[in-house]
Write an enzyme that holds these catalytic residues in place. Structure first.
Site, PDB file in Angstrom:
ATOM      1  N   THR A  53      -8.666   2.016 -19.559  1.00 60.96           N
ATOM      2  CA  THR A  53      -8.266   1.163 -18.167  1.00 60.96           C
ATOM      3  C   THR A  53      -9.619   0.975 -17.288  1.00 60.96           C
ATOM      4  OG1 THR A  53      -7.697   3.081 -16.575  1.00 60.96           O
ATOM      5  CG2 THR A  53      -5.942   1.895 -18.211  1.00 60.96           C
ATOM      6  N   TYR A 106      -8.841  14.588  -6.749  1.00 61.21           N
ATOM      7  CA  TYR A 106      -7.537  14.109  -7.854  1.00 61.21           C
ATOM      8  C   TYR A 106      -6.991  15.153  -8.238  1.00 61.21           C
ATOM      9  CZ  TYR A 106      -6.453  11.138 -11.824  1.00 61.21           C
ATOM     10  OH  TYR A 106      -5.721  10.386 -12.721  1.00 61.21           O
ATOM     11  N   ASN A 120       3.381   4.989 -10.248  1.00 64.97           N
ATOM     12  CA  ASN A 120       1.904   5.057 -11.087  1.00 64.97           C
ATOM     13  C   ASN A 120       0.817   4.746 -10.142  1.00 64.97           C
ATOM     14  OD1 ASN A 120       0.430   3.817 -13.555  1.00 64.97           O
ATOM     15  ND2 ASN A 120       0.160   2.038 -12.176  1.00 64.97           N
ATOM     16  N   LYS A 150      -2.945  15.518  -8.252  1.00 68.00           N
ATOM     17  CA  LYS A 150      -1.905  15.136  -9.634  1.00 68.00           C
ATOM     18  C   LYS A 150      -1.382  16.730  -9.995  1.00 68.00           C
ATOM     19  CE  LYS A 150      -2.880  11.050 -10.654  1.00 68.00           C
ATOM     20  NZ  LYS A 150      -2.150  10.047 -10.671  1.00 68.00           N
ATOM     21  N   SER A 173      -1.436  13.560 -14.521  1.00 69.45           N
ATOM     22  CA  SER A 173      -2.620  13.466 -15.299  1.00 69.45           C
ATOM     23  C   SER A 173      -2.804  14.783 -16.260  1.00 69.45           C
ATOM     24  CB  SER A 173      -3.741  13.220 -14.465  1.00 69.45           C
ATOM     25  OG  SER A 173      -4.940  13.203 -15.192  1.00 69.45           O
ATOM     26  N   ASP A 196       1.028  -1.238  -0.174  1.00 66.69           N
ATOM     27  CA  ASP A 196       0.075   0.005   0.142  1.00 66.69           C
ATOM     28  C   ASP A 196       1.061   1.168  -0.056  1.00 66.69           C
ATOM     29  OD1 ASP A 196      -1.693   2.000   0.431  1.00 66.69           O
ATOM     30  OD2 ASP A 196      -2.466   1.137   2.354  1.00 66.69           O
ATOM     31  N   VAL A 197       1.248   2.012  -1.172  1.00 58.13           N
ATOM     32  CA  VAL A 197       1.740   3.080  -1.274  1.00 58.13           C
ATOM     33  C   VAL A 197       1.657   4.356  -0.234  1.00 58.13           C
ATOM     34  CG1 VAL A 197       2.509   2.737  -3.562  1.00 58.13           C
ATOM     35  CG2 VAL A 197       0.730   4.234  -3.109  1.00 58.13           C
TER      36      VAL A 197
HETATM   37  P1  NAP Z   1      -6.128   1.334 -12.571  1.00 51.59           P
HETATM   38  O1  NAP Z   1      -6.170   0.298 -13.490  1.00 51.59           O
HETATM   39  O2  NAP Z   1      -7.299   1.775 -11.630  1.00 51.59           O
HETATM   40  O3  NAP Z   1      -4.779   1.287 -11.929  1.00 51.59           O
HETATM   41  C1  NAP Z   1      -4.408   2.094 -10.689  1.00 51.59           C
HETATM   42  C2  NAP Z   1      -3.376   1.148  -9.945  1.00 51.59           C
HETATM   43  O4  NAP Z   1      -3.114   1.695  -8.604  1.00 51.59           O
HETATM   44  C3  NAP Z   1      -4.364  -0.238  -9.519  1.00 51.59           C
HETATM   45  O5  NAP Z   1      -3.671  -1.431  -9.990  1.00 51.59           O
HETATM   46  C4  NAP Z   1      -4.421   0.036  -7.918  1.00 51.59           C
HETATM   47  O6  NAP Z   1      -4.307  -1.274  -7.358  1.00 51.59           O
HETATM   48  C5  NAP Z   1      -3.170   0.760  -7.623  1.00 51.59           C
HETATM   49  N1  NAP Z   1      -3.217   1.394  -6.100  1.00 51.59           N
HETATM   50  C6  NAP Z   1      -4.440   2.035  -5.910  1.00 51.59           C
HETATM   51  N2  NAP Z   1      -4.165   2.380  -4.578  1.00 51.59           N
HETATM   52  C7  NAP Z   1      -3.005   1.774  -4.270  1.00 51.59           C
HETATM   53  C8  NAP Z   1      -2.196   1.869  -2.952  1.00 51.59           C
HETATM   54  N3  NAP Z   1      -2.833   2.476  -1.821  1.00 51.59           N
HETATM   55  N4  NAP Z   1      -1.195   1.227  -3.066  1.00 51.59           N
HETATM   56  C9  NAP Z   1      -0.715   0.581  -4.033  1.00 51.59           C
HETATM   57  N5  NAP Z   1      -1.130   0.429  -5.222  1.00 51.59           N
HETATM   58  C10 NAP Z   1      -2.393   1.084  -5.472  1.00 51.59           C
HETATM   59  O7  NAP Z   1      -6.254   2.658 -13.280  1.00 51.59           O
HETATM   60  P2  NAP Z   1      -4.891   3.589 -14.294  1.00 51.59           P
HETATM   61  O8  NAP Z   1      -5.552   4.149 -15.310  1.00 51.59           O
HETATM   62  O9  NAP Z   1      -3.999   2.200 -14.796  1.00 51.59           O
HETATM   63  O10 NAP Z   1      -4.288   4.265 -13.483  1.00 51.59           O
HETATM   64  C11 NAP Z   1      -2.923   4.327 -13.262  1.00 51.59           C
HETATM   65  C12 NAP Z   1      -2.272   5.926 -13.157  1.00 51.59           C
HETATM   66  O11 NAP Z   1      -2.475   6.637 -14.320  1.00 51.59           O
HETATM   67  C13 NAP Z   1      -2.970   6.367 -11.972  1.00 51.59           C
HETATM   68  O12 NAP Z   1      -2.058   7.366 -11.347  1.00 51.59           O
HETATM   69  C14 NAP Z   1      -3.991   7.419 -12.651  1.00 51.59           C
HETATM   70  O13 NAP Z   1      -4.305   8.458 -11.924  1.00 51.59           O
HETATM   71  C15 NAP Z   1      -3.146   7.825 -13.862  1.00 51.59           C
HETATM   72  N6  NAP Z   1      -4.164   8.194 -15.051  1.00 51.59           N
HETATM   73  C16 NAP Z   1      -5.027   7.583 -15.552  1.00 51.59           C
HETATM   74  C17 NAP Z   1      -5.644   7.974 -16.580  1.00 51.59           C
HETATM   75  C18 NAP Z   1      -6.797   7.284 -17.210  1.00 51.59           C
HETATM   76  O14 NAP Z   1      -7.407   7.704 -18.128  1.00 51.59           O
HETATM   77  N7  NAP Z   1      -6.779   5.763 -17.082  1.00 51.59           N
HETATM   78  C19 NAP Z   1      -5.617   9.491 -17.226  1.00 51.59           C
HETATM   79  C20 NAP Z   1      -4.481  10.124 -16.514  1.00 51.59           C
HETATM   80  C21 NAP Z   1      -3.841   9.642 -15.254  1.00 51.59           C
HETATM   81  P3  NAP Z   1      -5.581  -1.969  -6.801  1.00 51.59           P
HETATM   82  O15 NAP Z   1      -6.654  -2.056  -7.608  1.00 51.59           O
HETATM   83  O16 NAP Z   1      -5.053  -3.070  -6.385  1.00 51.59           O
HETATM   84  O17 NAP Z   1      -5.839  -0.724  -5.446  1.00 51.59           O
END
Ligand code: NAP
Length: 246
Positions: free
Chosen positions: A185, A150, A88, A154, A137, A61-62
């Site tokens: 995602t 959020y 990430n 960010k 983001s 848990d980060v």
């Molecule tokens: P995602 O599939 O929901 O990935 C987020 C990951 O973070 C999940 O594997 C989650 O693990 C993990 N996480 C959450 N809380 C955590 C914690 N306390 N400790 C360790 N791991 C934790 O969504 P994603 O889109 O790939 O997101 C990845 C990054 O990209 C994030 O920082 C997000 O803000 C950023 N981002 C995404 C988008 C988009 O459109 N998808 C756009 C801009 C930025 P669990 O599921 O196991 O909790």
């Protein structure tokens, strides 16, 4: 094989963008640490090992200092070094200033911003040189409606990145941020239907949402020697969303 004999820690690598980053590094020969909270980090580890790569799944848990410390201890025990850190892990909760509970505010800031600080705090002392990439983001560069905590987190990641770049430039550690736009995602698919996603995609200048692999490729570039003079940069990977109004 750009990353043979290198070790990378990817947080939140059990799903989405983090998983794509982990797989891309493994393909390039890196030993990959999949730091994951609840998601299928073990499955990603197995996928990499099955393909002949090296991987270690660590439940972490980060947002918790003890958890991050123990994750880093596990990495050093197994691989003896860290070359790259990809911060990430992130969560998205909805709400404006009135509707966001204090608990939700704290949770989002703890995972998205403090989590990056804690990972850097314990990983940097293990790095001789290398690179860190923090995932922000497009909502770290501009506001979004009903995603107050959020956006705040960010935006913080962007300036955390610049400060860390200055702190570690002389140690030979480059620190950059990537600002993804709309990426396919569970963070997006959890909130929007397929139809809505297609419609949202049409509003992007490139007329589609992005794929996790398109973010992963940029992160590998930032960690590679091709980016040897790049530090403190904030790079949009968003199909043109932040280029201006249109
Ligand atoms: P995602 O599939 O929901 O990935 C987020 C990951 O973070 C999940 O594997 C989650 O693990 C993990 N996480 C959450 N809380 C955590 C914690 N306390 N400790 C360790 N791991 C934790 O969504 P994603 O889109 O790939 O997101 C990845 C990054 O990209 C994030 O920082 C997000 O803000 C950023 N981002 C995404 C988008 C988009 O459109 N998808 C756009 C801009 C930025 P669990 O599921 O196991 O909790």
């Amino acid at each position: 094989m750009r990353f043979k004999n290198k070790v990378v820690v990817v947080t939140g690598a059990g799903s989405g963008i983090g998983r794509a980053i982990a797989l891309a590094f493994a393909k390039e020969g890196a030993s990959v640490v999949i730091a994951s909270h609840h998601s299928d980090g073990k499955k990603v580890e197995q996928e990499i090992v099955k393909a002949g790569g090296k991987a270690l799944f660590v439940q972490a848990d980060v947002s918790g200092s003890a958890s991050v410390r123990s994750m880093v201890d596990g990495v050093i025990k197994k691989f003896k070094r860290v070359d790259f850190l990809v911060n990430n892990a992130g969560i998205l909760l909805h709400g404006d200033a009135v509707s966001t509970s204090e608990a939700d505010w704290n949770r989002v800031l703890d995972v998205n911003l403090k989590g990056m600080f804690l990972c850097a705090k314990y990983v940097v002392p293990c790095m001789k040189s290398g690179a860190i990439v923090n995932i922000s983001s497009e909502w770290g560069l501009s506001g979004g409606r009903d995603v107050l905590a959020y956006c705040a987190s960010k935006g913080g990641v962007v300036n955390l990145t610049r400060a860390m770049a200055l702190d570690y430039a002389r140690k030979g550690i480059r620190v950059n941020a990537v600002c993804p736009g709309l990426i396919n995602t569970k963070m997006l698919t959890g909130f929007f239907s397929k139809k809505e996603l297609r419609e949202i995609g049409q509003m992007v200048p490139m007329r589609r949402i992005g794929e996790p692999e398109e973010i992963a490729r940029v992160i590998l570039f930032l960690c590679s020697d091709d980016a040897s003079y790049v530090t403190g940069a904030v790079l949009s990977v968003d199909g043109g969303d932040m280029a201006g109004t249109y």
